[in-house]
Design a protein around this motif. Structure first.
Motif, PDB file in Angstrom:
ATOM      1  N   ILE A 156       0.835  -1.207   0.000  1.00  0.00           N
ATOM      2  CA  ILE A 156       0.000   0.000   0.000  1.00  0.00           C
ATOM      3  C   ILE A 156       0.868   1.254   0.000  1.00  0.00           C
ATOM      4  CG2 ILE A 156      -1.649   1.336   1.384  1.00  0.00           C
ATOM      5  CD1 ILE A 156      -2.763  -1.424   2.325  1.00  0.00           C
ATOM      6  N   LEU A 157       1.919   1.254   0.813  1.00  0.00           N
ATOM      7  CA  LEU A 157       2.818   2.409   0.832  1.00  0.00           C
ATOM      8  C   LEU A 157       3.481   2.623  -0.533  1.00  0.00           C
ATOM      9  CD1 LEU A 157       4.414   1.916   4.347  1.00  0.00           C
ATOM     10  CD2 LEU A 157       3.096   3.913   3.611  1.00  0.00           C
ATOM     11  N   THR A 158       3.819   1.520  -1.197  1.00  0.00           N
ATOM     12  CA  THR A 158       4.387   1.633  -2.543  1.00  0.00           C
ATOM     13  C   THR A 158       3.378   2.238  -3.508  1.00  0.00           C
ATOM     14  OG1 THR A 158       5.849  -0.254  -2.193  1.00  0.00           O
ATOM     15  CG2 THR A 158       5.392   0.365  -4.470  1.00  0.00           C
ATOM     16  N   ASP A 159       2.125   1.784  -3.423  1.00  0.00           N
ATOM     17  CA  ASP A 159       1.070   2.302  -4.308  1.00  0.00           C
ATOM     18  C   ASP A 159       0.855   3.799  -4.110  1.00  0.00           C
ATOM     19  OD1 ASP A 159       0.656  -0.207  -5.350  1.00  0.00           O
ATOM     20  OD2 ASP A 159      -1.078  -0.668  -4.098  1.00  0.00           O
ATOM     21  N   TYR A 160       1.038   4.265  -2.871  1.00  0.00           N
ATOM     22  CA  TYR A 160       0.796   5.678  -2.573  1.00  0.00           C
ATOM     23  C   TYR A 160       2.095   6.463  -2.362  1.00  0.00           C
ATOM     24  CZ  TYR A 160      -4.131   4.641  -2.411  1.00  0.00           C
ATOM     25  OH  TYR A 160      -5.406   4.266  -2.768  1.00  0.00           O
ATOM     26  N   GLU A 161       3.155   5.978  -3.006  1.00  0.00           N
ATOM     27  CA  GLU A 161       4.444   6.675  -3.025  1.00  0.00           C
ATOM     28  C   GLU A 161       4.944   7.017  -1.622  1.00  0.00           C
ATOM     29  OE1 GLU A 161       3.827   9.968  -5.688  1.00  0.00           O
ATOM     30  OE2 GLU A 161       4.178   8.702  -7.447  1.00  0.00           O
ATOM     31  N   ASP A 162       4.750   6.080  -0.701  1.00  0.00           N
ATOM     32  CA  ASP A 162       5.243   6.180   0.672  1.00  0.00           C
ATOM     33  C   ASP A 162       4.573   7.302   1.465  1.00  0.00           C
ATOM     34  OD1 ASP A 162       6.930   4.655   2.335  1.00  0.00           O
ATOM     35  OD2 ASP A 162       8.363   6.304   2.456  1.00  0.00           O
ATOM     36  N   TYR A 199      -6.807   5.481   2.346  1.00  0.00           N
ATOM     37  CA  TYR A 199      -7.235   4.323   1.549  1.00  0.00           C
ATOM     38  C   TYR A 199      -7.756   3.200   2.428  1.00  0.00           C
ATOM     39  CZ  TYR A 199      -6.689  -0.169  -0.786  1.00  0.00           C
ATOM     40  OH  TYR A 199      -6.912  -1.444  -1.248  1.00  0.00           O
ATOM     41  N   LEU A 200      -7.026   2.871   3.473  1.00  0.00           N
ATOM     42  CA  LEU A 200      -7.436   1.766   4.341  1.00  0.00           C
ATOM     43  C   LEU A 200      -8.696   2.106   5.133  1.00  0.00           C
ATOM     44  CD1 LEU A 200      -3.934   0.530   5.527  1.00  0.00           C
ATOM     45  CD2 LEU A 200      -5.607  -0.785   4.195  1.00  0.00           C
ATOM     46  N   GLU A 201      -8.853   3.357   5.540  1.00  0.00           N
ATOM     47  CA  GLU A 201     -10.078   3.764   6.226  1.00  0.00           C
ATOM     48  C   GLU A 201     -11.286   3.673   5.301  1.00  0.00           C
ATOM     49  OE1 GLU A 201      -8.427   6.914   9.606  1.00  0.00           O
ATOM     50  OE2 GLU A 201      -8.997   7.659   7.605  1.00  0.00           O
ATOM     51  N   THR A 202     -11.100   4.081   4.063  1.00  0.00           N
ATOM     52  CA  THR A 202     -12.189   4.001   3.076  1.00  0.00           C
ATOM     53  C   THR A 202     -12.537   2.551   2.797  1.00  0.00           C
ATOM     54  OG1 THR A 202     -11.441   6.064   2.050  1.00  0.00           O
ATOM     55  CG2 THR A 202     -12.905   4.650   0.743  1.00  0.00           C
TER      56      THR A 202
END
Length: 299
Positions: free
Chosen positions: A276-282, A290-293
């Motif tokens: 997830i961090l990779t997807d959102y550029e750290d 994203y995880l809350e949504t």
């Protein structure tokens, strides 16, 4: 000084320590105002730094004497504070590493060496920030002129009006602190003002690049006992978990604070946190959003 006024600093050697302290403190009060007056000049420099680093470039501080040491200091504190590589902020000083601790005579007068030093490390993606209280240091001018030849964005932090460096650079920052209590000693008000602006440039650049979440240093390198404890505390506060949970998550995430926050807060695996961090550029905020949504959608 207006006609009839008495210059209270001209008899320093005859003043009591208490009076010297008061006089020096009163002089120093002009520094925050000088910085405040220059804030509109600082913003475009920060914007350029953010863009440079985002595009794979670096920020180079260049100076001599006190100005050079302040640049080296600010650059050296960025890796442990923000988890960036040692070249993202780079400080170079006239006279080389020896000049960090000792005066290197005449190094600041070598304009050619300034150009050589910059040419050896500069790329077209970078930003060069020259630091010179006088605004006319030949070493710094040499570096700026070489950078301009290469089409690099240049800035200058100076403490005199209408200076050569301010005229040369794309982003002049003029910190007009006035005469020093000890005439010509630019390590005093000028140095303090320069340090404040360097703090702003590096810190705000890192904030805009996602190195801070809320007011937490979420890319801090836990390189000693104090910082390891701070890292655990940050995870506990952001994820709202206990210390044992934070420690377990940090261990599972190979000491990567951001991933440990996601693991602790959302009970996911370290592998998923890394993805997830990779997807959102750290970017921790975007990853949390994203995880809350996702959690809200899944109920």
């Amino acid at each position: 000084m207006r006609k009839g006024e008495v210059n209270m600093t001209q008899h320093l050697d005859q003043m009591a320590v208490e009076d010297l302290l008061t006089t020096m403190n009163n002089h120093d009060k002009s520094v925050p105002l000088a910085v405040e007056n220059a804030l509109t000049q600082v913003k475009p420099v920060i914007d350029a730094c953010v863009e440079a680093i985002r595009n794979g470039g670096k920020v180079i501080y260049m100076g001599s004497g006190t100005s050079g040491r302040l640049g080296v200091l600010d650059a050296s504190e960025c890796p442990p504070t923000f988890g960036v590589s040692t070249d993202v902020f780079t400080g170079i000083i006239a006279g080389g590493d020896r000049a960090i601790r000792f005066a290197v005579e005449n190094a600041e007068d070598d304009q050619l060496q300034g150009a050589i030093d910059i040419e050896n490390i500069l790329t077209e993606k970078d930003v060069l920030i020259g630091i010179a209280a006088s605004g006319r240091t030949p070493y710094v001018i040499g570096g700026i002129e070489k950078a301009k030849e290469l089409g690099v964005f240049t800035a200058g932090i100076v403490c005199k009006p209408d200076s050569k460096i301010a005229e040369l650079v794309d982003g002049p920052i003029e910190l007009l602190v006035g005469e020093e209590i000890v005439r010509g000693s630019t390590r005093l008000k000028a140095g303090t003002a320069q340090k404040l602006v360097l703090n702003m440039i590096s810190t705000i650049t890192m904030i805009k690049l996602g190195k801070v979440y809320e007011d937490y240093m979420v890319d801090v390198q836990a390189s000693n006992h104090k910082l390891r404890n701070r890292t655990i505390g940050i995870i506990c506060e952001i994820a709202e978990v206990d210390e044992d949970t934070a420690k377990e998550a940090l261990l599972a995430c190979d000491n990567r604070l951001k991933a440990a926050v996601l693991v602790s807060k959302f009970s996911i695996s370290s592998e998923e946190a890394f993805e997830i961090l990779t997807d959102y550029e750290d970017n921790l905020r975007e990853s949390i959003t994203y995880l809350e949504t996702k959690s809200a959608v899944l109920g």
